[in-house]
Design an enzyme around this catalytic site. Sequence first.
Site, PDB file in Angstrom:
ATOM      1  N   HIS A 171      -6.528  -6.767   9.284  1.00  0.00           N
ATOM      2  CA  HIS A 171      -5.887  -7.031   7.980  1.00  0.00           C
ATOM      3  C   HIS A 171      -6.890  -7.759   7.071  1.00  0.00           C
ATOM      4  O   HIS A 171      -6.676  -8.899   6.650  1.00  0.00           O
ATOM      5  CB  HIS A 171      -4.644  -7.891   8.225  1.00  0.00           C
ATOM      6  N   GLU A 273      -7.314  -2.516   4.666  1.00  0.00           N
ATOM      7  CA  GLU A 273      -7.118  -2.745   6.089  1.00  0.00           C
ATOM      8  C   GLU A 273      -7.384  -1.479   6.910  1.00  0.00           C
ATOM      9  O   GLU A 273      -6.907  -0.400   6.561  1.00  0.00           O
ATOM     10  CB  GLU A 273      -5.683  -3.227   6.331  1.00  0.00           C
TER      11      GLU A 273
HETATM   12  C1  BG6 Z   1       0.276  -6.097   4.271  1.00  0.00           C
HETATM   13  C2  BG6 Z   1       1.612  -5.417   4.192  1.00  0.00           C
HETATM   14  O1  BG6 Z   1      -0.504  -5.465   5.241  1.00  0.00           O
HETATM   15  O2  BG6 Z   1       0.474  -7.467   4.641  1.00  0.00           O
HETATM   16  C3  BG6 Z   1       2.470  -6.144   3.178  1.00  0.00           C
HETATM   17  O3  BG6 Z   1       1.438  -4.060   3.843  1.00  0.00           O
HETATM   18  C4  BG6 Z   1       2.585  -7.618   3.514  1.00  0.00           C
HETATM   19  O4  BG6 Z   1       3.767  -5.554   3.128  1.00  0.00           O
HETATM   20  C5  BG6 Z   1       1.185  -8.192   3.671  1.00  0.00           C
HETATM   21  O5  BG6 Z   1       3.285  -8.299   2.488  1.00  0.00           O
HETATM   22  C6  BG6 Z   1       1.165  -9.670   4.068  1.00  0.00           C
HETATM   23  O6  BG6 Z   1       1.915  -9.882   5.200  1.00  0.00           O
HETATM   24  P1  BG6 Z   1       2.117 -11.350   5.753  1.00  0.00           P
HETATM   25  O7  BG6 Z   1       3.057 -11.224   6.930  1.00  0.00           O
HETATM   26  O8  BG6 Z   1       0.762 -11.856   6.174  1.00  0.00           O
HETATM   27  O9  BG6 Z   1       2.684 -12.171   4.622  1.00  0.00           O
END
Ligand code: BG6
Length: 302
Positions: A171, A273
Amino acid sequence: MTETIETLNAQLGLPVQLSFGPGPSGLPLALITNAQATATVALQGAQLLAFQPHGEQPVLWVSSHANYLPGKAIRGGVPICWPWFGPHPSDPTLPQHGFARTSIWTPILSTARDDGATELQLALRDSAATRALWPHAFAILLTISVGSVLQLSLDIHNTGDEPFVSSGAFHSYFAVGDATALRVEGLDGHHYFDQLDGQTRQQHGPVLISGETDRVYRDAPGPLTIVDPLLGRHIRIDSAGSDSAVVWNPWIEKAQRMADFGDDEYRAMLCVETANARDDARTLAPGNSHLLEARISTTPGA
Ligand code: BG6
């Protein structure tokens, strides 16, 4: 914790290149520095928090509002989403993006490579805590290689006697000059699932950011390039074992709703990502493994 850090330094520390130390709120960190770059890895989540080739701007973004708390996701760097991406497919009470990013990983190997890069390998195996969330036996190994190029390799093993479905992502939060003034190349013509309204659309031309963006691109093995005119830099992401890519920017209102994200910080970051998301989830038979890899390189360019 001091004892753990001393033991890690004794067992895996590398002269000059790799040491372990306490980070914010005492969370242990691996600190890497070599002739090509510097990097920081939190043992919680095996999460890269910084990567910076010498003479360049930081490549990764971390929020100035990030929490560094045991068991909480850290906003920025490269969280490892696994064993599921996004909300759990059937149980919304389970943690978003799985548990790998909030688990403590074990560093198991360090190498000063002949080409000058430094390698650190961290492992996570199933435990009573993971089995309470996901009833499967597994071993996942992340190899981080820090040189002028950053390489991430996540080796996912099914060590149990039942098949399991594995989805997830690197991510990656990239540091950018201005998210509204860049483009992402490599996705032209690809279809994406728009997580904002559940529609499937086709990308025409490069991806531009002009509002909240949350997309899972399919059949998108890359390479992808963030062309950032303000920083005069291209960030190129090559991947293997991934046919889906996620592009995420929370924009203004969502940034304001997130406690660990500064209100104006949405302009300074973009998540691109390397994923196994949605229909790119992989089923692993007992004894089988899957390798997810990303290679992140930068070049000057307008
Ligand atoms: C992204 C998702 O990968 O991560 C989003 O596609 C999400 O929907 C974002 O809001 C952040 O996620 P988190 O759980 O780290 O707040």
